[in-house]
Design a protein around this motif. Structure first.
Motif, PDB file in Angstrom:
ATOM      1  N   PHE A 125       0.780  -1.154   0.071  1.00  0.00           N
ATOM      2  CA  PHE A 125      -0.058   0.055   0.167  1.00  0.00           C
ATOM      3  C   PHE A 125       1.076   1.322  -0.095  1.00  0.00           C
ATOM      4  O   PHE A 125       0.354   2.468   0.072  1.00  0.00           O
ATOM      5  N   GLU A 126       2.168   1.184   0.097  1.00  0.00           N
ATOM      6  CA  GLU A 126       2.933   2.284   0.240  1.00  0.00           C
ATOM      7  C   GLU A 126       4.143   2.513  -0.635  1.00  0.00           C
ATOM      8  O   GLU A 126       4.371   3.673  -0.897  1.00  0.00           O
ATOM      9  N   ARG A 130      -5.538   3.607   9.203  1.00  0.00           N
ATOM     10  CA  ARG A 130      -5.962   4.840   8.559  1.00  0.00           C
ATOM     11  C   ARG A 130      -7.268   4.690   8.084  1.00  0.00           C
ATOM     12  O   ARG A 130      -8.345   5.746   8.156  1.00  0.00           O
ATOM     13  N   MET A 131      -7.667   3.599   7.561  1.00  0.00           N
ATOM     14  CA  MET A 131      -9.092   3.405   7.040  1.00  0.00           C
ATOM     15  C   MET A 131     -10.263   3.298   7.982  1.00  0.00           C
ATOM     16  O   MET A 131     -11.159   3.876   7.702  1.00  0.00           O
ATOM     17  N   THR A 164      -1.825  -1.473  -4.510  1.00  0.00           N
ATOM     18  CA  THR A 164      -3.186  -1.041  -4.450  1.00  0.00           C
ATOM     19  C   THR A 164      -3.414  -0.201  -3.111  1.00  0.00           C
ATOM     20  O   THR A 164      -2.704   0.163  -2.476  1.00  0.00           O
ATOM     21  N   SER A 165      -4.778   0.037  -2.940  1.00  0.00           N
ATOM     22  CA  SER A 165      -5.327   0.341  -1.774  1.00  0.00           C
ATOM     23  C   SER A 165      -5.889  -0.441  -0.626  1.00  0.00           C
ATOM     24  O   SER A 165      -6.353  -1.423  -1.259  1.00  0.00           O
ATOM     25  N   PRO A 166      -5.749  -0.306   0.428  1.00  0.00           N
ATOM     26  CA  PRO A 166      -6.293  -1.160   1.438  1.00  0.00           C
ATOM     27  C   PRO A 166      -7.934  -1.342   1.107  1.00  0.00           C
ATOM     28  O   PRO A 166      -8.469  -2.566   1.299  1.00  0.00           O
ATOM     29  N   GLN A 167      -8.692  -0.420   0.913  1.00  0.00           N
ATOM     30  CA  GLN A 167     -10.070  -0.414   0.448  1.00  0.00           C
ATOM     31  C   GLN A 167      -9.989  -1.554  -0.682  1.00  0.00           C
ATOM     32  O   GLN A 167     -10.897  -2.648  -0.682  1.00  0.00           O
ATOM     33  N   VAL A 168      -9.474  -1.450  -1.804  1.00  0.00           N
ATOM     34  CA  VAL A 168      -9.627  -2.265  -2.976  1.00  0.00           C
ATOM     35  C   VAL A 168      -9.075  -3.657  -2.522  1.00  0.00           C
ATOM     36  O   VAL A 168      -9.889  -4.608  -2.837  1.00  0.00           O
ATOM     37  N   HIS A 177      -1.974   0.965   7.201  1.00  0.00           N
ATOM     38  CA  HIS A 177      -2.753   1.541   6.329  1.00  0.00           C
ATOM     39  C   HIS A 177      -4.546   1.192   6.643  1.00  0.00           C
ATOM     40  O   HIS A 177      -5.347   1.999   6.170  1.00  0.00           O
TER      41      HIS A 177
END
Ligand SMILES: Nc1ncnc2c1ncn2[C@@H]1O[C@H](COP(=O)(O)OP(=O)(O)OP(=O)(O)O)[C@@H](O)[C@H]1O
Ligand SMILES: [Mg+2]
Length: 248
Positions: A64-65, A134-135, A96-100, A131
């Motif tokens: 994620f980073e 943060r979500m 990618t992002s943690p959401q995806v 991450h």
């Protein structure tokens, strides 16, 4: 009579660390690698994936980073050609992002879930759990998120390392313990140690479900080939609390 077979172990890529674990990571387990910034978490994660690839086991690094380009460059300096492993289908770096990532694990027909299924990895590294915090900073919701991630990977019998930037894990709690150490099977702590006016690094295994493990706090260095563990720190107190001092 039922004979319980010992569970398969996967090497970390560092022989002393394997010995400390009683043979390696237990197949299908989730391990939290907790440590301060720059202490070597990503390096240990890549070392674990490279070791798998050397044995023909596919691995995925979910980041994620760090942009894959900078990851590839840093890894090259440590002697690892991740580009080649990707071309050989033994490694996949997913930026990618943690959401995806989370919604892909929940939706079995998502492109990411497809990619994971197609590759059938035995090893996954998630960089990093920071991450997810943060979500959703709520500890109860966060615990659900971590459970979703850990259980989805366990279902596939994948051995997972989750990297986390939390240097305070071994300090006396304020009653609000972070949920991740409870969700995973094992917890490793990586720390900076100031000793004789020198900054050193140390690693210890705080917990390991289903296995005897060594409780030494060992010094390690980072160089070609990744982490190299050295001798245990002796006659030193306060490494875990961050206030190191000699007792002799
Ligand atoms: N080629 C190299 N030779 C020696 N040491 C190196 C080399 N590459 C990196 N390092 C050391 O490794 C450290 C970074 O390691 P790594 O990126 O694995 O840490 P990290 O814990 O993942 O950091 P972050 O919290 O920033 O993600 C650097 O601070 C550096 O001291
Ligand atoms: Mg890192």
């Amino acid at each position: 009579m039922t004979i319980i077979q010992p569970r398969k172990r996967l090497s970390s890529g560092e022989s002393t660390l394997d010995k400390m674990m009683g043979g390696g990571f237990i197949e299908g387990s989730a391990t939290l690698i907790s440590g301060a910034p720059g202490v070597g978490k990503t390096t240990l994660g890549i070392q674990f994936l490279v070791d798998g690839a050397a044995n023909g086991e596919a691995g995925i690094l979910v980041t994620f980073e760090e942009f894959p380009a900078s990851l590839l460059r840093d890894a090259k300096n440590l002697g690892w050609d991740l580009q080649k492993l990707q071309e050989e289908g033994l490694l996949k770096i997913i930026f990618t992002s943690p959401q995806v990532f989370l919604s892909s694990l929940q939706a079995p027909d998502s492109p990411l879930a497809d990619a994971i299924r197609l590759m059938a990895p035995t090893r996954v590294v998630i960089d990093s759990a920071t991450h997810f915090k943060r979500m959703n900073p709520d500890p109860v919701k966060l615990r659900d998120i971590y459970n979703t991630v850990v259980n989805a990977l366990k279902r596939e019998n994948i051995t997972t390392l989750i990297l986390d930037e939390d240097a305070n894990i071994a300090k006396p709690g304020d009653g609000r313990m972070p949920p991740l150490p409870f969700v995973v099977d094992s917890v490793f702590l990586m720390r900076y140690v100031e000793l004789d006016s020198e900054m050193r690094r140390a690693l210890t295994i705080l917990k390991m479900r289903g296995s005897r493990h060594n409780k030494d706090i060992r010094a390690y260095s980072i160089g070609q080939g990744g982490l190299k563990l050295g001798e245990p720190f002796e006659d030193i107190q306060g490494i875990l609390s961050g206030f190191t001092h000699r007792v002799r």
